[in-house]
Design a protein around this motif. Structure first.
Motif, PDB file in Angstrom:
ATOM      1  N   ARG A 232      -8.404   5.021   3.463  1.00 48.99           N
ATOM      2  CA  ARG A 232      -8.584   3.585   3.206  1.00 48.99           C
ATOM      3  C   ARG A 232      -7.668   3.112   2.075  1.00 48.99           C
ATOM      4  NH1 ARG A 232     -14.122   4.775   4.255  1.00 48.99           N
ATOM      5  NH2 ARG A 232     -14.570   4.965   2.012  1.00 48.99           N
ATOM      6  N   LYS A 233      -7.529   3.956   1.040  1.00 49.46           N
ATOM      7  CA  LYS A 233      -6.637   3.597  -0.071  1.00 49.46           C
ATOM      8  C   LYS A 233      -5.185   3.534   0.404  1.00 49.46           C
ATOM      9  CE  LYS A 233      -9.462   5.392  -3.871  1.00 49.46           C
ATOM     10  NZ  LYS A 233      -9.543   6.385  -4.983  1.00 49.46           N
ATOM     11  N   LYS A 234      -4.821   4.471   1.280  1.00 49.90           N
ATOM     12  CA  LYS A 234      -3.466   4.479   1.796  1.00 49.90           C
ATOM     13  C   LYS A 234      -3.189   3.244   2.660  1.00 49.90           C
ATOM     14  CE  LYS A 234      -1.257   8.171   0.372  1.00 49.90           C
ATOM     15  NZ  LYS A 234       0.052   8.072  -0.321  1.00 49.90           N
ATOM     16  N   ILE A 235      -4.196   2.838   3.451  1.00 47.59           N
ATOM     17  CA  ILE A 235      -4.030   1.647   4.287  1.00 47.59           C
ATOM     18  C   ILE A 235      -3.757   0.426   3.409  1.00 47.59           C
ATOM     19  CG2 ILE A 235      -5.273   0.026   5.783  1.00 47.59           C
ATOM     20  CD1 ILE A 235      -6.600   2.445   7.118  1.00 47.59           C
TER      21      ILE A 235
ATOM     22  N   ARG B 173      -0.270  -1.627   3.411  1.00 49.07           N
ATOM     23  CA  ARG B 173      -0.297  -3.065   3.704  1.00 49.07           C
ATOM     24  C   ARG B 173       0.478  -3.850   2.650  1.00 49.07           C
ATOM     25  NH1 ARG B 173      -5.432  -3.933   3.424  1.00 49.07           N
ATOM     26  NH2 ARG B 173      -5.949  -3.603   5.614  1.00 49.07           N
ATOM     27  N   ASN B 174       0.396  -3.382   1.382  1.00 48.57           N
ATOM     28  CA  ASN B 174       1.128  -4.058   0.303  1.00 48.57           C
ATOM     29  C   ASN B 174       2.627  -3.779   0.363  1.00 48.57           C
ATOM     30  OD1 ASN B 174      -1.246  -5.138  -0.776  1.00 48.57           O
ATOM     31  ND2 ASN B 174      -1.604  -3.334  -2.064  1.00 48.57           N
ATOM     32  N   GLU B 175       2.980  -2.599   0.888  1.00 45.97           N
ATOM     33  CA  GLU B 175       4.393  -2.242   0.960  1.00 45.97           C
ATOM     34  C   GLU B 175       5.085  -2.869   2.167  1.00 45.97           C
ATOM     35  OE1 GLU B 175       4.595   2.003   0.952  1.00 45.97           O
ATOM     36  OE2 GLU B 175       4.310   2.187  -1.220  1.00 45.97           O
ATOM     37  N   ASN B 176       4.405  -2.877   3.293  1.00 42.17           N
ATOM     38  CA  ASN B 176       5.022  -3.389   4.526  1.00 42.17           C
ATOM     39  C   ASN B 176       3.968  -4.121   5.360  1.00 42.17           C
ATOM     40  OD1 ASN B 176       7.780  -1.932   4.427  1.00 42.17           O
ATOM     41  ND2 ASN B 176       6.330  -0.248   4.188  1.00 42.17           N
ATOM     42  N   THR B 177       4.418  -5.151   6.049  1.00 39.79           N
ATOM     43  CA  THR B 177       3.513  -5.908   6.917  1.00 39.79           C
ATOM     44  C   THR B 177       3.088  -5.039   8.108  1.00 39.79           C
ATOM     45  OG1 THR B 177       4.666  -7.949   6.336  1.00 39.79           O
ATOM     46  CG2 THR B 177       3.240  -8.006   8.290  1.00 39.79           C
TER      47      THR B 177
ATOM     48  N   LEU C   3      -0.645  -0.648  13.314  1.00 32.64           N
ATOM     49  CA  LEU C   3       0.140   0.396  12.676  1.00 32.64           C
ATOM     50  C   LEU C   3       0.401   0.020  11.215  1.00 32.64           C
ATOM     51  CD1 LEU C   3       1.880   2.988  12.783  1.00 32.64           C
ATOM     52  CD2 LEU C   3       3.805   1.542  13.493  1.00 32.64           C
ATOM     53  N   TYR C   4      -0.055   0.879  10.317  1.00 31.50           N
ATOM     54  CA  TYR C   4       0.236   0.730   8.878  1.00 31.50           C
ATOM     55  C   TYR C   4       1.227   1.827   8.499  1.00 31.50           C
ATOM     56  CZ  TYR C   4      -4.123  -1.959   8.985  1.00 31.50           C
ATOM     57  OH  TYR C   4      -5.104  -2.869   9.290  1.00 31.50           O
ATOM     58  N   TYR C   5       2.294   1.431   7.852  1.00 28.72           N
ATOM     59  CA  TYR C   5       3.287   2.438   7.459  1.00 28.72           C
ATOM     60  C   TYR C   5       3.790   2.167   6.039  1.00 28.72           C
ATOM     61  CZ  TYR C   5       7.046  -0.963   8.309  1.00 28.72           C
ATOM     62  OH  TYR C   5       7.872  -2.061   8.252  1.00 28.72           O
ATOM     63  N   GLY C   6       4.121   3.257   5.389  1.00 23.18           N
ATOM     64  CA  GLY C   6       4.638   3.147   4.021  1.00 23.18           C
ATOM     65  C   GLY C   6       6.123   3.407   3.959  1.00 23.18           C
ATOM     66  N   ASN C   7       6.650   3.383   2.767  1.00 21.64           N
ATOM     67  CA  ASN C   7       8.079   3.662   2.580  1.00 21.64           C
ATOM     68  C   ASN C   7       8.336   5.159   2.676  1.00 21.64           C
ATOM     69  OD1 ASN C   7       8.624   0.915   2.074  1.00 21.64           O
ATOM     70  ND2 ASN C   7       8.183   1.169  -0.109  1.00 21.64           N
ATOM     71  N   SER C   8       9.444   5.503   3.261  1.00 20.90           N
ATOM     72  CA  SER C   8       9.825   6.910   3.344  1.00 20.90           C
ATOM     73  C   SER C   8      10.177   7.432   1.945  1.00 20.90           C
ATOM     74  CB  SER C   8      11.021   7.080   4.280  1.00 20.90           C
ATOM     75  OG  SER C   8      12.155   6.431   3.729  1.00 20.90           O
ATOM     76  N   GLU C   9      10.299   8.744   1.844  1.00 16.54           N
ATOM     77  CA  GLU C   9      10.620   9.362   0.552  1.00 16.54           C
ATOM     78  C   GLU C   9      11.977   8.884   0.034  1.00 16.54           C
ATOM     79  OE1 GLU C   9      11.084  13.833  -1.427  1.00 16.54           O
ATOM     80  OE2 GLU C   9      10.464  13.589   0.667  1.00 16.54           O
ATOM     81  N   VAL C  10      12.936   8.736   0.954  1.00 17.65           N
ATOM     82  CA  VAL C  10      14.265   8.260   0.546  1.00 17.65           C
ATOM     83  C   VAL C  10      14.190   6.838   0.017  1.00 17.65           C
ATOM     84  CG1 VAL C  10      16.590   7.726   1.369  1.00 17.65           C
ATOM     85  CG2 VAL C  10      15.416   9.778   2.192  1.00 17.65           C
ATOM     86  N   LEU C  11      13.413   5.990   0.696  1.00 23.84           N
ATOM     87  CA  LEU C  11      13.283   4.592   0.282  1.00 23.84           C
ATOM     88  C   LEU C  11      12.556   4.481  -1.052  1.00 23.84           C
ATOM     89  CD1 LEU C  11      14.122   1.878   1.449  1.00 23.84           C
ATOM     90  CD2 LEU C  11      11.839   1.637   2.417  1.00 23.84           C
ATOM     91  N   ASN C  12      11.562   5.332  -1.260  1.00 29.41           N
ATOM     92  CA  ASN C  12      10.849   5.321  -2.552  1.00 29.41           C
ATOM     93  C   ASN C  12      11.778   5.693  -3.705  1.00 29.41           C
ATOM     94  OD1 ASN C  12       8.235   4.460  -1.906  1.00 29.41           O
ATOM     95  ND2 ASN C  12       7.667   6.484  -1.157  1.00 29.41           N
ATOM     96  N   LYS C  13      12.623   6.696  -3.470  1.00 31.59           N
ATOM     97  CA  LYS C  13      13.574   7.085  -4.504  1.00 31.59           C
ATOM     98  C   LYS C  13      14.586   5.968  -4.768  1.00 31.59           C
ATOM     99  CE  LYS C  13      13.297  12.089  -3.824  1.00 31.59           C
ATOM    100  NZ  LYS C  13      14.032  13.318  -3.419  1.00 31.59           N
TER     101      LYS C  13
END
Length: 382
Positions: A105-108, A112-116, A130-140
């Motif tokens: 739930r925390k990840k969702i 949601r805050n990182e990407n629509t 579909l909820y998705y976050g930034n990849s490791e490369v994008l985070n760096k």
């Protein structure tokens, strides 16, 4: 000394050019970040389309190699797929997180805050989200502009201190040049005074008069030597610290107000150390005169010599109004003074003479409303 204005102009051009270059790098990095993020969004939309077809297909339907490749190629972007029946599927996430509903739930919320979120639908009906976050490369890459800003800040700080040090160096050269020129100007009338004093000796005068004149001429020669040494490395000789201190003490005692009580004490009769006599006498003179000023011309001045280990300590005490503890270090900085007409150079020169030229130490040992004790520590065998 002549200061070339072209140097300042060139430094300004260099600073502006550096700022423009770093700004362009920052702007380009931000553009690359946004473009990379858009590409990841596009890949997620393709993945969502493939997932939609999967949800609409029968279990025995062959989806073909294209769909399999789409699913298999996504190995970097963390995803959470929430089906309409509430079931959850995760991808590219640690197993301990995928098994913990609270962490999911925390990840969702974070995704949601990182990407629509992307709605997966068919014929107007929502099949999953579909909820998705930034990849490791994008985070760096996201933290790269922050690191670059820190580099800019560090770069600016280095440039600032470089210009400040460069300006201080120019000022030091100017002061050194003025001091040497002053010494040169004093030497001409001083030579004349020596000649006139020799003529006075031939007259029927009290010898005490010519002796005192000689002392003052010697004093002027000492002052000339001091100014000549500014800006250059002075020559050190093995001299008796007790005798040199006594000379400075006696000269100041004879020429100070009778309202000042002088005392001198040494725990040793003789102690040879490496000294520059002219500069050392200047140091004692400055400390004693500062003490007299602090006492407003009335009180006691004490000079004491105490060997301690590999150092010999010279203590100069006064019965003045004292120095606040918060000013113990700042009083040695150029320009810091409590006098209405002072330039704040005396103690800064003392610190330079003691620490840079004689490799010693100077500090405020104690200070209160009853007086101040300044301590000079010099190496006995450097």
């Amino acid at each position: 000394m002549k200061i070339n204005p072209k140097n300042k102009f060139n430094n300004l051009i260099l600073l502006i050019a550096s700022f423009v270059i770093v700004s362009l790098i920052l702007w380009n990095t931000n553009s690359f970040f946004r473009k990379f993020k858009e590409e990841e969004r596009h890949k997620m939309e393709i993945w969502a389309t493939a997932q939609s077809e999967l949800l609409q297909s029968s279990e025995d339907r062959d989806l073909g190699n294209l769909h399999v490749k789409i699913f298999q190629n996504n190995t970097s972007t963390p995803m959470i797929l929430v089906n309409r029946d509430g079931s959850i599927k995760t991808n590219n996430m640690p197993e301990e997180e995928a098994a913990d509903s609270l962490k999911i739930r925390k990840k969702i919320t974070k995704f949601r805050n990182e990407n629509t979120p992307i709605e997966i639908s068919y014929d107007g009906e929502t099949l999953a989200t579909l909820y998705y976050g930034n990849s490791e490369v994008l985070n760096k890459l996201k933290y790269y502009p922050i690191a670059l800003l820190l580099i800019i800040l560090l770069f600016g700080t280095v440039i600032f201190f470089f210009f400040k040090t460069n300006k201080a160096s120019e000022q030091n050269k100017l002061w050194a040049g003025m001091a040497k020129e002053t010494a040169h100007q004093i030497s001409t009338p001083l030579t004349s005074l020596l000649g006139w004093n020799e003529l006075l000796k031939q007259e029927d005068l009290n010898n005490a008069i010519t002796e005192e004149i000689e002392k003052d001429i010697d004093r002027l020669q000492t002052i000339t030597e001091r100014f000549s040494n500014i800006g250059s490395l002075p020559k050190l000789e093995r001299l008796d610290i007790v005798e040199e201190t006594r000379k400075a003490y006696e000269y100041l005692q004879l020429r100070s107000s009778r309202l000042i009580r002088f005392t001198f004490h040494s725990k040793v009769e003789s102690l040879p150390i490496m000294l520059n006599a002219a500069l050392y006498n200047w140091t004692i003179e400055n400390l004693v005169k500062n003490g007299i000023d602090a006492m407003k011309g009335k009180g006691s001045i004490s000079i004491e010599i105490i060997p301690e280990g590999k150092y010999v300590n010279i203590l100069v005490s006064d019965t003045g109004q004292g120095i606040p503890k918060s000013n113990f270090q700042t009083i040695f900085e150029p320009g810091v003074t409590s006098k209405k007409r002072g330039w704040g150079l005396g103690l800064s020169l003392v610190k330079r003479i003691v620490e840079e030229y004689h490799k010693g130490k100077i500090k405020v040992l104690t200070s209160s409303k009853q007086g101040t004790i300044m301590q000079i520590s010099l190496l006995i065998n450097p």
